[in-house]
Design a protein around this motif. Structure first.
Motif, PDB file in Angstrom:
ATOM      1  N   GLY A 255      70.859  32.687  93.435  1.00  7.27           N
ATOM      2  CA  GLY A 255      70.942  31.584  92.490  1.00  7.27           C
ATOM      3  C   GLY A 255      69.716  30.697  92.599  1.00  7.27           C
ATOM      4  O   GLY A 255      68.902  30.824  93.519  1.00  7.27           O
ATOM      5  N   GLU A 256      69.605  29.793  91.665  1.00  2.39           N
ATOM      6  CA  GLU A 256      68.459  28.889  91.620  1.00  2.39           C
ATOM      7  C   GLU A 256      68.953  27.495  91.244  1.00  2.39           C
ATOM      8  O   GLU A 256      69.609  27.315  90.219  1.00  2.39           O
ATOM      9  CB  GLU A 256      67.479  29.401  90.573  1.00  2.39           C
ATOM     10  N   VAL A 257      68.662  26.528  92.101  1.00  7.48           N
ATOM     11  CA  VAL A 257      69.026  25.138  91.838  1.00  7.48           C
ATOM     12  C   VAL A 257      67.768  24.305  92.026  1.00  7.48           C
ATOM     13  O   VAL A 257      67.099  24.424  93.051  1.00  7.48           O
ATOM     14  CB  VAL A 257      70.143  24.655  92.789  1.00  7.48           C
ATOM     15  N   CYS A 258      67.459  23.486  91.033  1.00  7.37           N
ATOM     16  CA  CYS A 258      66.233  22.696  91.108  1.00  7.37           C
ATOM     17  C   CYS A 258      66.501  21.297  90.570  1.00  7.37           C
ATOM     18  O   CYS A 258      67.117  21.133  89.516  1.00  7.37           O
ATOM     19  CB  CYS A 258      65.142  23.379  90.297  1.00  7.37           C
ATOM     20  N   LEU A 259      66.043  20.315  91.304  1.00  5.98           N
ATOM     21  CA  LEU A 259      66.109  18.923  90.870  1.00  5.98           C
ATOM     22  C   LEU A 259      64.686  18.462  90.609  1.00  5.98           C
ATOM     23  O   LEU A 259      63.840  18.475  91.508  1.00  5.98           O
ATOM     24  CB  LEU A 259      66.771  18.061  91.938  1.00  5.98           C
ATOM     25  N   VAL A 260      64.411  18.104  89.368  1.00  6.18           N
ATOM     26  CA  VAL A 260      63.071  17.697  88.948  1.00  6.18           C
ATOM     27  C   VAL A 260      62.997  16.180  88.937  1.00  6.18           C
ATOM     28  O   VAL A 260      63.876  15.509  88.390  1.00  6.18           O
ATOM     29  CB  VAL A 260      62.740  18.253  87.539  1.00  6.18           C
ATOM     30  N   GLY A 261      61.950  15.658  89.554  1.00  4.10           N
ATOM     31  CA  GLY A 261      61.734  14.222  89.569  1.00  4.10           C
ATOM     32  C   GLY A 261      60.329  13.868  89.125  1.00  4.10           C
ATOM     33  O   GLY A 261      59.432  14.719  89.105  1.00  4.10           O
TER      34      GLY A 261
END
Length: 155
Positions: free
Chosen positions: A22-28
């Motif tokens: 899976g892929e989880v990304c939090l962009v800031g």
């Protein structure tokens, strides 16, 4: 399976092999010196508060590139990587399922498409105990804490 002393001592549990991670990304990003993080709002029947907040990108193990917003996925790969960890899903209940969790920083992306919202660390800290974040969002938020030495909360 069986374990003594649990609420249910015997149970069956299938092993699921998703065949891909899976892929989880939090962009800031920073605007006027304040960090802001992009979350995706999801409206689903039965939710206590009618909405939950997912990370910027959340593709489950076995999911495909068709999951998630294309622009956000591009930001995840072109942004400056701030933190990355691998985590087994559901405590290892699923056969070798794992997801990569990333926090990336990008230049100001401009207006966000619906259903994305931006939250400052203070807003995240206020919302966190109110149960609006998904499991994946809470895990991604925990990476923010690990990038701020000596800080007890993202506020």
């Amino acid at each position: 399976m069986s374990i003594r002393g649990r609420e249910r001592e015997h149970w069956d549990q299938p092993l699921i092999d998703s065949r891909s991670s899976g892929e989880v990304c939090l962009v800031g990003y920073r605007r006027h010196g304040v960090m802001r993080f992009m979350f995706q709002a999801s409206w689903e029947p039965g939710l206590h508060d009618r909405v939950e907040l997912h990370p910027s990108v959340c593709i489950p193990p076995g999911g495909t590139a068709g999951h998630g917003d294309i622009r956000m996925r591009q930001l995840c790969f072109t942004g400056r990587l701030r933190r990355q960890v691998w985590q087994s899903d559901e405590g290892g209940r699923f056969w070798r399922d794992r997801s990569v969790y990333r926090v990336v920083e990008v230049d100001d992306p401009g207006p966000l498409p619906e259903p994305f919202v931006e939250l400052t660390p203070r807003e995240i800290g206020w919302l966190a105990p109110r149960g609006v974040f998904t499991n994946e969002a809470r895990s991604a938020i925990s990476l923010l804490l690990s990038t701020s030495p000596g800080r007890a909360s993202p506020a």
